[in-house]
Design a protein around this motif. Structure first.
Motif, PDB file in Angstrom:
ATOM      1  N   LEU A 174       0.790  -1.219   0.029  1.00 49.83           N
ATOM      2  CA  LEU A 174       0.113   0.072   0.051  1.00 49.83           C
ATOM      3  C   LEU A 174       0.712   1.589  -0.093  1.00 49.83           C
ATOM      4  N   VAL A 175       2.128   1.171   0.233  1.00 51.83           N
ATOM      5  CA  VAL A 175       3.099   2.269   0.320  1.00 51.83           C
ATOM      6  C   VAL A 175       3.040   2.974  -1.057  1.00 51.83           C
ATOM      7  N   GLY A 176       2.689   4.196  -1.091  1.00 51.86           N
ATOM      8  CA  GLY A 176       2.863   5.034  -2.020  1.00 51.86           C
ATOM      9  C   GLY A 176       1.665   5.210  -3.052  1.00 51.86           C
ATOM     10  N   LEU A 177       0.557   4.324  -2.556  1.00 51.54           N
ATOM     11  CA  LEU A 177      -0.503   4.519  -3.492  1.00 51.54           C
ATOM     12  C   LEU A 177      -1.675   5.493  -3.232  1.00 51.54           C
ATOM     13  N   SER A 178      -2.074   6.165  -3.915  1.00 51.61           N
ATOM     14  CA  SER A 178      -3.248   7.283  -3.648  1.00 51.61           C
ATOM     15  C   SER A 178      -4.241   6.550  -2.695  1.00 51.61           C
ATOM     16  N   LYS A 179      -5.088   7.498  -2.442  1.00 49.77           N
ATOM     17  CA  LYS A 179      -6.345   7.248  -1.601  1.00 49.77           C
ATOM     18  C   LYS A 179      -7.418   6.117  -2.520  1.00 49.77           C
TER      19      LYS A 179
END
Length: 255
Positions: free
Chosen positions: A137-142
């Motif tokens: 999930l690191v770096g992913l947008s909402k």
């Protein structure tokens, strides 16, 4: 809709139909609008009572509450409406509350429906999922996080494109955190044998929040329980396989 004072807070309750009572308890972050389709159908045969659990929907949102508070709220509703015996139907978080009610006062529950349940947990299933997939999930947008989540809890995540309101929460981040904390550290495994209600447990094969193994365990410890695994569903079988799901629910309640 009606606002009812229960245990020192205001609970929003939607009552529809006449006949034998059926209380419906929604999942984490949702509210009683989750039951719109179910209420429309079931209120033709039952008196449906769909509440916004404390901390959710139009009910009061205390700064802190527990799973036991949720359970006591439902028991107090039984008293308020003078329901000597009722049917009880909970989904996800609602199934945790329903189990607690059926354990505390088993003589008051006739039929019990537990959809995508688990019977114990150190943290909420949502928080556990986020922790387990933290690196991905690191770096992913909402929106990218939401899409990732959907792919892991549904047989076909396109269902969320067709209905963006599915599992959509209206809670603020702070309210969500409080709601999650209420589900920390519960364990019914040694108490499920106290449930006397005829029980239906439904899990979705592709549910990574509360996988089928959790439902099977739950059903195995309740004396009069039937377990059904829906093969083309994840965490929302009522939306993923609606015709089959409704048929299962209606058959169970009417027999």
């Amino acid at each position: 809709m009606a606002i009812i004072k229960i245990n020192g807070i205001n609970l929003n309750v939607d009552i529809q139909g006449e006949g034998y009572p059926l209380i419906l308890i929604h999942g984490l972050g949702c509210d009683n609008t989750q039951w719109k389709g179910e209420v429309q159908r079931l209120s033709k045969s039952y008196k449906t009572v769909a509440l916004d659990c404390r901390g959710h929907g139009k009910s009061d949102k205390p700064d802190s509450y527990t799973l036991n508070d949720h359970i006591q709220d439902v028991l107090s509703l039984l008293d308020r409406f003078e329901f000597t015996v009722t049917n009880l139907y909970g989904v996800s978080m609602g199934s945790y509350i329903a189990q607690g009610v059926a354990i505390k006062q088993p003589h008051r529950i006739n039929k019990l429906i537990l959809t995508v349940p688990k019977s114990n947990g150190l943290i909420s299933s949502t928080r556990r999922f986020i922790q387990e997939h933290a690196k991905e999930l690191v770096g992913l947008s909402k929106q990218e996080k939401r899409t990732f989540f959907h792919k892991h809890i549904a047989y076909n995540s396109d269902i969320f494109l067709k209905d963006p309101e599915l599992l959509k929460s209206s809670l603020t981040p702070q309210q969500t955190a409080i709601a999650n904390r209420a589900l920390e550290g519960f364990d019914y495994l040694s108490e499920l044998h106290k449930i006397t209600a005829e029980t239906l447990v439904i899990s979705g094969k592709y549910d990574e929040l509360n996988p089928p193994c959790e439902g099977k365990l739950c059903a195995s410890l309740i004396p009069n329980a039937t377990f059904i695994e829906m093969l083309y569903s994840g965490h929302i079988p009522m939306a993923e396989e609606p015709e089959n799901y409704n048929r299962i629910i209606d058959k169970f309640l009417s027999k």
